[in-house]
Design a protein around this motif. Structure first.
Motif, PDB file in Angstrom:
ATOM      1  N   SER A  26     -36.286 -96.144  12.981  1.00 65.23           N
ATOM      2  CA  SER A  26     -37.574 -95.484  13.276  1.00 65.23           C
ATOM      3  C   SER A  26     -37.882 -94.340  12.316  1.00 65.23           C
ATOM      4  N   PHE A  27     -36.814 -93.694  11.822  1.00 69.55           N
ATOM      5  CA  PHE A  27     -37.048 -92.457  11.062  1.00 69.55           C
ATOM      6  C   PHE A  27     -37.409 -92.728   9.605  1.00 69.55           C
ATOM      7  N   LYS A  28     -36.995 -93.904   9.079  1.00 68.14           N
ATOM      8  CA  LYS A  28     -37.175 -94.149   7.642  1.00 68.14           C
ATOM      9  C   LYS A  28     -38.663 -94.190   7.307  1.00 68.14           C
ATOM     10  N   ILE A  35     -25.663 -86.247  14.930  1.00 70.52           N
ATOM     11  CA  ILE A  35     -26.180 -87.513  14.401  1.00 70.52           C
ATOM     12  C   ILE A  35     -27.324 -87.962  15.302  1.00 70.52           C
ATOM     13  N   ASP A  36     -28.471 -88.185  14.688  1.00 73.89           N
ATOM     14  CA  ASP A  36     -29.685 -88.539  15.427  1.00 73.89           C
ATOM     15  C   ASP A  36     -30.148 -89.907  14.930  1.00 73.89           C
ATOM     16  N   VAL A  37     -30.315 -90.840  15.867  1.00 77.89           N
ATOM     17  CA  VAL A  37     -30.659 -92.212  15.508  1.00 77.89           C
ATOM     18  C   VAL A  37     -31.885 -92.667  16.295  1.00 77.89           C
ATOM     19  N   ALA A  58     -36.553 -96.235  20.641  1.00 76.49           N
ATOM     20  CA  ALA A  58     -35.640 -95.403  21.432  1.00 76.49           C
ATOM     21  C   ALA A  58     -34.976 -94.438  20.462  1.00 76.49           C
ATOM     22  N   ASP A  59     -34.533 -93.301  20.988  1.00 74.59           N
ATOM     23  CA  ASP A  59     -34.135 -92.160  20.156  1.00 74.59           C
ATOM     24  C   ASP A  59     -32.992 -91.443  20.875  1.00 74.59           C
ATOM     25  N   SER A  60     -31.889 -91.197  20.180  1.00 73.87           N
ATOM     26  CA  SER A  60     -30.755 -90.528  20.819  1.00 73.87           C
ATOM     27  C   SER A  60     -29.954 -89.771  19.782  1.00 73.87           C
ATOM     28  N   ALA A  61     -29.332 -88.688  20.219  1.00 75.70           N
ATOM     29  CA  ALA A  61     -28.515 -87.885  19.311  1.00 75.70           C
ATOM     30  C   ALA A  61     -27.262 -87.412  20.034  1.00 75.70           C
ATOM     31  N   ILE A 107     -35.353 -86.731  25.978  1.00 77.24           N
ATOM     32  CA  ILE A 107     -34.986 -85.352  26.341  1.00 77.24           C
ATOM     33  C   ILE A 107     -33.914 -84.914  25.359  1.00 77.24           C
ATOM     34  N   GLU A 108     -34.103 -83.752  24.722  1.00 73.16           N
ATOM     35  CA  GLU A 108     -33.198 -83.425  23.613  1.00 73.16           C
ATOM     36  C   GLU A 108     -32.971 -81.928  23.398  1.00 73.16           C
ATOM     37  N   PRO A 109     -32.106 -81.329  24.234  1.00 70.88           N
ATOM     38  CA  PRO A 109     -31.796 -79.916  23.991  1.00 70.88           C
ATOM     39  C   PRO A 109     -31.072 -79.681  22.666  1.00 70.88           C
ATOM     40  N   CYS A 157     -25.866 -77.353  18.246  1.00 70.44           N
ATOM     41  CA  CYS A 157     -25.622 -78.756  18.602  1.00 70.44           C
ATOM     42  C   CYS A 157     -26.881 -79.387  19.174  1.00 70.44           C
ATOM     43  N   HIS A 158     -26.877 -80.708  19.239  1.00 73.33           N
ATOM     44  CA  HIS A 158     -28.077 -81.472  19.627  1.00 73.33           C
ATOM     45  C   HIS A 158     -27.640 -82.715  20.390  1.00 73.33           C
ATOM     46  N   PHE A 159     -28.148 -82.854  21.601  1.00 69.41           N
ATOM     47  CA  PHE A 159     -27.853 -84.046  22.399  1.00 69.41           C
ATOM     48  C   PHE A 159     -29.165 -84.609  22.920  1.00 69.41           C
ATOM     49  N   GLU A 160     -29.311 -85.924  22.830  1.00 67.04           N
ATOM     50  CA  GLU A 160     -30.588 -86.555  23.217  1.00 67.04           C
ATOM     51  C   GLU A 160     -30.353 -87.933  23.820  1.00 67.04           C
ATOM     52  N   HIS A 161     -31.124 -88.236  24.868  1.00 67.58           N
ATOM     53  CA  HIS A 161     -31.201 -89.603  25.381  1.00 67.58           C
ATOM     54  C   HIS A 161     -32.661 -89.967  25.610  1.00 67.58           C
TER      55      HIS A 161
HETATM   56 MG    MG Z   1     -33.757 -87.971  17.945  1.00 67.46          MG
END
Ligand code: MG
Ligand code: MG
Length: 251
Positions: free
Chosen positions: A56-58, A94-96, A105-108, A201-203, A230-234
């Motif tokens: 998605s990011f490219k 790492i964010d994908v 979908a997006d998660s880190a 959601i990504e604090p 730090c970064h966490f996402e679901h």
């Molecule tokens: Mg992300």
């Protein structure tokens, strides 16, 4: 106006989410001192495509690579490079993001490489738990900002700070949709959550100041005081009962 996703759309987001989860698991398996952030990017892109998705990011707003890799004081949006090597003791975010059949979908996750300091350990624990707590408020009938407030309260209670200049988001046909989801603020505000809302959601949690800067590359966000972040996402779907966490691996 936030649109509730249909059952078919939820299925597509879930499939995209499972690809994201597999990629993040693979990257955690191979990350080791000496590997470059570009190696991680290439591994991620080839696995995403092998599993039938697109990164998605490219190209998103001109972002040049497939994933974001942000090390230590870097908060988010680090650009993978051949010259940047992972070192023992780093914490690496790492964010994908993956598009599958037209849905994202997006998660880190932030991972420890080898032995890290006790304060870094604590940061990762607080970041991970802040995300879990935020997700636990993603229920029908709650206000959107109940998520935001829960995250901020938990982080502040641990004497850390949340980044305010970047926020979570709705997700679906587009990577970023309404609503914005801040990681701070009073409870009881914003839209009331309904089944079928898809939310990333990504604090982003800092050990020191909440203030951040953007480097000259125009992307990499770092902490102003150069302390760890730090970064966490679901990506989750609001539904009756517990939210569906699409980016958590279901085996
Ligand atoms: Mg992300
Ligand atoms: Mg996101």
């Amino acid at each position: 106006m936030i649109r509730r996703k249909t059952q078919r759309e939820i299925e597509m987001i879930f499939r995209a989410g499972q690809i994201v989860a597999k990629v993040l698991r693979h990257l955690q398996d191979i990350i080791t001192p000496g590997i470059s952030t570009l190696d991680l990017d290439q591994e991620a892109e080839s696995l995403i495509r092998k599993l039938g998705g697109k990164p998605s990011f490219k190209g998103y707003n001109g972002f040049p690579k497939s994933i974001c890799v942000s090390i230590n004081e870097e908060v988010i949006h680090g650009i993978p490079k051949r010259s940047v090597k992972i070192r023992e003791g780093d914490i690496v975010s790492i964010d994908v993001g993956v598009e599958y059949n037209g849905y994202h979908a997006d998660s880190a996750v932030t991972v420890a490489v080898g032995r890290i300091s006790p304060e870094a350990e604590k940061l990762l624990k607080v970041g991970r738990e802040a995300l879990d707590i935020g997700i636990s408020y993603a229920k029908p009938g709650n206000h959107l900002s109940d998520i935001s407030h829960a995250i901020e309260s938990y982080v502040l209670a641990n004497n850390m700070s949340v980044v305010k200049s970047f926020v979570g988001h709705g997700i679906g046909r587009k990577l970023h949709e309404e609503p914005q989801i801040p990681n701070f603020g009073p409870p009881g505000q914003g839209p009331i959550l309904e089944p079928g809302f898809a939310l990333a959601i990504e604090p982003m949690v800092n050990l020191g100041t909440e203030e951040v800067l953007i480097l000259e590359d125009g992307w990499t966000v770092i902490t102003k005081d150069r302390k760890l972040s730090c970064h966490f996402e679901h990506t989750i779907i609001v539904q009756d009962g517990e939210p569906l966490i699409t980016t958590r691996l279901k085996d």
